[in-house]
Design an enzyme around this catalytic site. Structure first.
Site, PDB file in Angstrom:
ATOM      1  N   ASN A 136       0.897  -1.153   0.484  1.00  0.00           N
ATOM      2  CA  ASN A 136      -0.087   0.345   0.092  1.00  0.00           C
ATOM      3  C   ASN A 136       1.008   1.244  -0.347  1.00  0.00           C
ATOM      4  OD1 ASN A 136      -1.266  -1.993   1.812  1.00  0.00           O
ATOM      5  ND2 ASN A 136      -2.784  -1.658   0.474  1.00  0.00           N
TER       6      ASN A 136
ATOM      7  N   ASP B 262      -7.460   0.638  -5.502  1.00  0.00           N
ATOM      8  CA  ASP B 262      -7.910   1.423  -3.962  1.00  0.00           C
ATOM      9  C   ASP B 262      -7.039   1.958  -3.282  1.00  0.00           C
ATOM     10  OD1 ASP B 262     -10.164  -0.567  -3.909  1.00  0.00           O
ATOM     11  OD2 ASP B 262      -9.546  -1.128  -2.378  1.00  0.00           O
ATOM     12  N   ASP B 263      -5.640   1.934  -3.620  1.00  0.00           N
ATOM     13  CA  ASP B 263      -4.755   2.807  -3.520  1.00  0.00           C
ATOM     14  C   ASP B 263      -4.428   4.019  -4.003  1.00  0.00           C
ATOM     15  OD1 ASP B 263      -3.082   0.865  -0.819  1.00  0.00           O
ATOM     16  OD2 ASP B 263      -3.420   0.225  -2.652  1.00  0.00           O
ATOM     17  N   ALA B 264      -4.351   3.644  -5.538  1.00  0.00           N
ATOM     18  CA  ALA B 264      -4.485   5.203  -6.170  1.00  0.00           C
ATOM     19  C   ALA B 264      -5.172   5.862  -6.055  1.00  0.00           C
ATOM     20  CB  ALA B 264      -4.423   4.399  -7.896  1.00  0.00           C
TER      21      ALA B 264
END
Length: 506
Positions: free
Chosen positions: A155, A485-487
């Site tokens: 992450n 999700d991280d982006a």
């Protein structure tokens, strides 16, 4: 006073002497009306997907005071991405259609059972494999698969990569275990320290699957992934301490913490001490520097989830989480809709998400009235929720602004990344809206969402909490699900603006 025409001056705007004014008005009006009617015509002919992308574009604006330096930590690895069902077949594990979830995995049989359990739900999951030999065997098989791909993972590394790629004005420092392959895969502008180098990369195996795939007797309800790992460094005490020392040295104006979920698979007393270490350090960070927590995939250990909820979540300014994590926190913390966990892909209704997010901010967020010394340390004032079909941002107080731009930026990115990259916008046929025309959005206010593809974003107040909601375009044929999700989390964060008006005393 009446005008005397004998004075040689006329007030008639149509007089010939004002012809330059007439020409100027015409030169201004013609392109204006041409542009206006052309835009109206375009809006009438745009598809739903094109209209939503245009609406997101209009909502996105740069913050007046963007973040200039970010420190991100503390998990970094190399993602080995493979087709999940094919890997299961290659491992040739006999489970006789056994379906069971496991908080952690002690052998390959439990891997197959947990994968099968999440596969039938179409839900993302991450599990630690404690058996090093079985993990190595799986990696060896995965590396020989013809469609195996290596990408930067973790992450923290994924968040740092997004900042370096999309927000070049923000100097980003990554603190995490960096091996030879991850060193080569990282964006060149990401600053890193030699003190966190390791001789061999940590590997995460990403088992991806697509909606409609068959495994055993079950069909995947949605496209998603199952992640398994055997990390040794990302959750080590030394690395956590180095991360917080870097914050004190570099003096950033943004701190992003990820990787806390990796502590789940350690012994209870060890992980509790590390959570205490994290809390001791975050409460010492300047209150004018926002701390963002990206909560990774919790394995389902309810005791650990409650420890994170009580010992970490209240002491950060901002939090991003998905439906599995939100439902688990609500279940262990006494929140609304406790029976929703585990969540089948796309099955958590918007009004339940709103209830849970409101509970999270009310029960664990920054208190409106300080009654205990510990209340002065609590900072949570922004929550960003993401799932496949919609995103929600909620905020209390005055610390955060430009939230609509952040929500639109993250929503605009999600589907395009799943389809393979940001250039997918040129072909909106790859994206689709899976939003109903009308549905309940806030049960306490009986607020319904009416879908308008030209204006998809909506906002409202619930007590003193500001909510923003938008549907998200979904990729019809996803090529990648990991890292999205991280982006989207960091994109929404970097478009937002933070300014704390009052000092918080510790």
């Amino acid at each position: 006073m009446p005008h005397d025409p004998s004075d040689g001056f006329t007030l008639n705007p149509l007089a010939e002497r004002h012809r330059l004014l007439h020409y100027a008005i015409i030169c201004f009006a013609l392109p204006y009306f041409y542009s206006y009617f052309n835009e109206q015509k375009r809006m009438l002919t745009d598809s739903v997907e094109e209209a939503m992308l245009s609406a997101f574009d209009r909502a996105i604006s740069q913050p007046s005071s963007p973040f200039r330096k970010a420190v991100v930590g503390f998990n970094c690895d190399v993602d080995l991405i493979v087709p999940g069902v094919r890997l299961m077949d290659a491992l040739n594990i006999s489970i006789v259609n056994s379906v069971a979830d496991h908080d952690s995995l002690s052998n390959l049989k439990e891997l197959a059972e947990a994968f099968h359990f999440m596969f039938q739900k179409g839900a993302a999951a991450e599990r630690f494999m404690s058996n090093e030999q079985d993990f190595k065997k799986m990696v060896q098989v995965a590396e020989k698969m013809p469609r195996a791909q290596y990408h930067i993972g973790g992450n923290a590394a994924l968040s740092a990569t997004r900042i370096a790629t999309a927000f070049p004005w923000t100097e980003v420092h990554l603190v995490g275990p960096i091996g030879p392959r991850s060193q080569a895969l990282l964006h060149p502008s990401i600053k890193r320290s030699n003190s966190t180098r390791i001789t061999k990369d940590e590997i995460h195996v990403i088992l991806e699957y697509k909606q409609g795939e068959v495994f055993g007797d079950h069909v995947a309800l949605g496209s998603s992934r199952f992640i398994t790992s055997h990390d040794l460094y990302s959750s080590s005490t030394i690395l956590i301490e180095m991360f917080f020392k870097a914050i004190a040295t570099m003096q950033p104006d943004l701190v992003i913490i990820t990787g806390v979920h990796l502590l789940e698979f350690q012994q209870a007393d060890i992980r509790l001490e590390k959570l205490r270490l994290v809390k001791r350090n975050i409460v010492q960070i300047d209150a004018k520097v926002p701390i963002h927590l990206k909560l990774g995939g919790l394995g389902g250990d309810r005791e650990f989830a409650k420890d994170v909820l009580e010992r970490v979540v209240p002491y950060v300014d901002s939090l991003t989480l998905t439906e599995q994590q939100l439902a688990l926190l609500a279940a262990v913390g006494g929140g609304p809709h406790p029976n929703e966990y585990p969540v089948a892909g796309g099955a958590l209704h918007a009004h339940k998400v709103v209830d849970m997010v409101n509970w999270l901010l009310t029960s664990y967020g920054k208190p409106r009235n300080i009654t205990e010394p510990e209340d002065r340390l609590k900072r949570l004032s922004r929550v960003h929720f993401t799932c496949l079909t919609f995103h929600v941002v909620a905020s209390v107080g005055n610390d955060w602004s430009n939230l609509a731009a952040g929500l639109a930026g993250g929503a605009r990115l999600a589907g395009r990344l799943a389809c393979g990259g940001e250039n997918v916008e040129a072909n909106s046929d790859l994206l689709e809206s899976r939003t109903a025309q009308s549905f309940l959005l806030d049960s306490s206010l009986q607020k319904f969402y009416q879908f308008d593809h030209h204006h998809p974003l909506t906002s409202w107040l619930r007590d003193q909490t500001l909510f923003l909601f938008t549907p998200v375009l979904v990729c019809k044929y996803p090529r990648k699900t990991v890292g999205i999700d991280d982006a989207t989390s960091v994109t929404a964060l970097l478009y937002s603006q933070f300014y704390r008006f009052e000092q918080v005393f510790g």
